[in-house]
Enzyme design. Structure first.
Site, PDB file in Angstrom:
ATOM      1  N   TRP A   1       0.846  -1.201   0.000  1.00 20.09           N
ATOM      2  CA  TRP A   1       0.000   0.000   0.000  1.00 20.09           C
ATOM      3  C   TRP A   1       0.883   1.255   0.000  1.00 20.09           C
ATOM      4  CZ3 TRP A   1      -0.409   4.198   3.258  1.00 20.09           C
ATOM      5  CH2 TRP A   1      -1.510   5.028   3.074  1.00 20.09           C
ATOM      6  N   HIS A   2       2.013   1.175   0.727  1.00 20.42           N
ATOM      7  CA  HIS A   2       2.880   2.348   0.814  1.00 20.42           C
ATOM      8  C   HIS A   2       3.609   2.627  -0.487  1.00 20.42           C
ATOM      9  CE1 HIS A   2       2.249   1.847   5.147  1.00 20.42           C
ATOM     10  NE2 HIS A   2       2.533   3.132   5.217  1.00 20.42           N
ATOM     11  N   GLY A   3       3.891   1.600  -1.246  1.00 21.64           N
ATOM     12  CA  GLY A   3       4.588   1.845  -2.500  1.00 21.64           C
ATOM     13  C   GLY A   3       4.884   0.567  -3.237  1.00 21.64           C
TER      14      GLY A   3
ATOM     15  N   PHE B   1       2.311   8.211  -1.472  1.00 24.98           N
ATOM     16  CA  PHE B   1       1.615   6.942  -1.273  1.00 24.98           C
ATOM     17  C   PHE B   1       0.174   7.057  -1.724  1.00 24.98           C
ATOM     18  CE2 PHE B   1       4.713   6.847   2.445  1.00 24.98           C
ATOM     19  CZ  PHE B   1       5.722   6.372   1.626  1.00 24.98           C
TER      20      PHE B   1
END
Lengths: 83, 499
Positions: free
Chosen positions: B346-348, B499
């Site tokens: 989800w963050h990257g 993000f």
């Protein structure tokens, strides 16, 4: 309800007045610095617009000496921190 | 549009005035608020503002359809089909913009290269051709700012309507305002529909008191954390160390890692603080997103304090539906690993984010087992003696710092160089050093800002709340001037924008 959870608010009229006053005082204290920041924007209509807005405000506030607290802070603590 | 800019200050002043002036005309007020949010987003890209609006309309239509089917007692499989459609739409949108590049450039092509080499020249030529076709197309994909945040909000709405935990919004305008509300649009908090949609439907009235003192406090604290602390730590310590770890000695790299840990906290919690504060001035309440995360005594505790809206989202919509901790230790470990691997993604879209997620998942599983063996896994377990709690805090801070190396490193080479440099006593370039009284003081100040989280200073806040509006406004303007004078020229974007 726990005392710390109770919301503490002010009536809309007072909050509205507070916001307007906050913007006025913040502008008075920061107009000169704001104008200097606008001068380093890249050339174009956006820069011209912001300069046209901030120029008269910066001149008036500088004439009244409102720019001095910010200049003092920048000269002392700000410079020490960012140089 | 960035929070600590003149453009945002002017924008917010106009929105504040018109939002409250229209208090007697709810529909016009809702339409204005949506227009303001789209303008805020459109300031960056009008094309993606249109996409945001389209996403709101499609998600609301799906939710209304699912609700109608549920009311008509339609079979579960029919309702499920609509749910799958909604989830696929949102994940498809997120996946296309965020993960297409990763899938092709970091996963598929590197996997195909050795295979094609073994298959011979024809296969290699085909792969080269495919890469030449795909890479220019990938370069055109621009990641819309905040897509991970508003997609997760939309997903929670669709899932909650399907589970009948919330009713669909009364009108598309209310839902669009929930999804696009400008304070939390690009970097959270991820506010649930159950919390914000009713506020959007009702709209705050003129008679309701405004928590102006709390709002001003949060905005000023956020500005201080971002413009003074986070920017300083980034430019002086974290960025140079992560850019050239091989130049620094171990203690300098360690300070760089501490600086990044404090920087990311100050940066991200600052955005949440300013978002909560600006929303409060407009009469809307958001839940807290941070609660002194580096004071946590276990990693589980850390995740109850760090980016609370995301960790609770992952718990409620991923970990618990997977079975949570209800089906034995092995299954719990798998569930934790899946949850944190996806949390990392989800963050990257990068292998280092996956490694970061895997580390947290594995550590949490081990920690769970250890706490169970020590009999300290019960909710009502007595608190640990203070020396043990202090040691726990120090240990968890370092565990999290270790994971930040993966998070910030971006590439495996950087992570390896950072870990290698950590074990080296002397710097490769002798005059390069990060330790100074000012560096340590800035890290300490940033760390200490955690005392401002939650309601730790509620007594002082109560006293300030009793001040007259004019005194509060003047004091706030003076403090703001001090913050701006302390900060460097220009403003760096918030870390979580990417993000």
């Amino acid at each position: 309800m726990d005392e710390r959870e109770k919301p503490v608010g002010m009536p809309l009229k007072k909050a509205w007045g507070g916001v307007v006053l906050f913007y006025a005082v913040a502008l008075a204290l920061n107009a000169a610095a704001l104008h200097r920041n606008n001068e380093i924007l890249s050339y174009g209509p956006v820069r011209s617009f912001w300069l046209a807005v901030s120029g008269p405000a910066a001149k008036t506030c500088a004439a009244l000496g409102f720019d001095r607290p910010r200049a003092f802070w920048t000269r002392t603590a700000g410079k020490a921190l960012n140089e | 549009m960035l929070f600590p800019t003149t453009a945002f200050a002017v924008f917010f002043f106009v929105v504040f005035q018109i939002h409250w002036a229209l208090a007697g005309v709810p529909r016009a007020r809702k339409a204005f608020l949506l227009a303001a949010s789209l303008f805020f987003y459109g300031f960056w890209s009008w094309k993606f503002a249109g996409m945001l609006l389209a996403s709101a309309l499609i998600n609301h239509a799906l939710a209304v359809r699912m609700d109608a089917l549920a009311r008509a007692a339609a079979p579960q499989r029919v309702r499920r089909r609509w749910l799958v459609g909604g989830v696929a739409f949102n994940l498809g949108l997120l996946g296309f913009f965020k993960y297409t590049g990763f899938i092709f450039a970091d996963a598929l092509f590197p996997l195909l290269r050795p295979i094609c080499l073994r298959l011979g020249p024809a296969a290699v030529a085909w792969l080269v051709g495919a890469q030449e076709d795909v890479y220019p197309w990938l370069a055109k994909i621009v990641l819309p700012v905040g897509i991970s945040f508003f997609t997760f909000q939309a997903l929670s709405y669709v899932l909650d309507v399907h589970r009948r935990r919330v009713a669909p919004a009364r009108s598309w305008l209310d839902f669009a305002n929930y999804l696009a509300f400008f304070p939390q649009l690009v970097a959270g908090p991820i506010v649930r529909a159950a919390e914000l949609v009713p506020q959007m439907e009702r709209m705050p009235g003129r008679a309701e008191p405004i928590e102006a003192a709390r709002a001003v406090f949060l905005i000023l604290v956020g500005l201080f954390k971002k413009t003074v602390v986070a920017n300083w730590l980034a430019t002086r310590l974290a960025d140079p160390v992560f850019a050239w770890p091989e130049r620094f000695a171990g203690p300098d790299v360690l300070l760089g890692v501490y600086a990044y840990a404090v920087q990311i906290y100050c940066d991200f919690s600052a955005y949440s603080d300013i978002a909560i504060g600006t929303a409060l001035l407009l009469g809307f309440r958001f839940p807290a997103n941070f609660n002194a995360p580096y004071f946590a005594t276990t990693l589980q505790d850390f995740w109850r304090r760090w980016h609370i809206s995301l960790s609770s989202w992952l718990r409620d919509y991923l970990y618990v539906p997977l079975g949570g901790s209800r089906a034995g230790a092995a299954r719990t470990t798998v569930n934790l690993l899946i949850t944190f691997l996806l949390g990392g993604l989800w963050h990257g879209a990068a292998w280092t984010f996956l490694a970061w997620g895997a580390f947290h998942g594995i550590y949490l599983a081990l920690e769970r087992a250890m706490l169970k063996a020590l009999g300290r896994n019960k909710r009502n377990a007595p608190p640990a003696p203070w020396p043990v709690a202090l040691l726990g805090r120090i240990w968890i801070f370092h565990v999290v710092c270790f994971s930040w190396i993966w998070f910030r490193g971006g590439r495996l080479e950087t992570v390896t160089a950072m870990l290698h440099s950590l074990g080296r006593w002397r710097a490769a370039v002798p005059e390069v050093a990060t330790w100074s009284a000012l560096s340590v003081a800035m890290v300490a100040v940033g760390f200490a800002t955690q005392f401002l989280d939650g309601d730790r200073l509620w007594r002082a806040a109560r006293k300030v709340s009793a001040w007259p509006a004019w005194a509060l406004a003047t004091a706030a303007a003076i403090v703001l001037t001090g913050i701006l004078a302390l900060g460097p020229e220009g403003v760096a974007p918030f870390i979580y924008f990417q993000f």
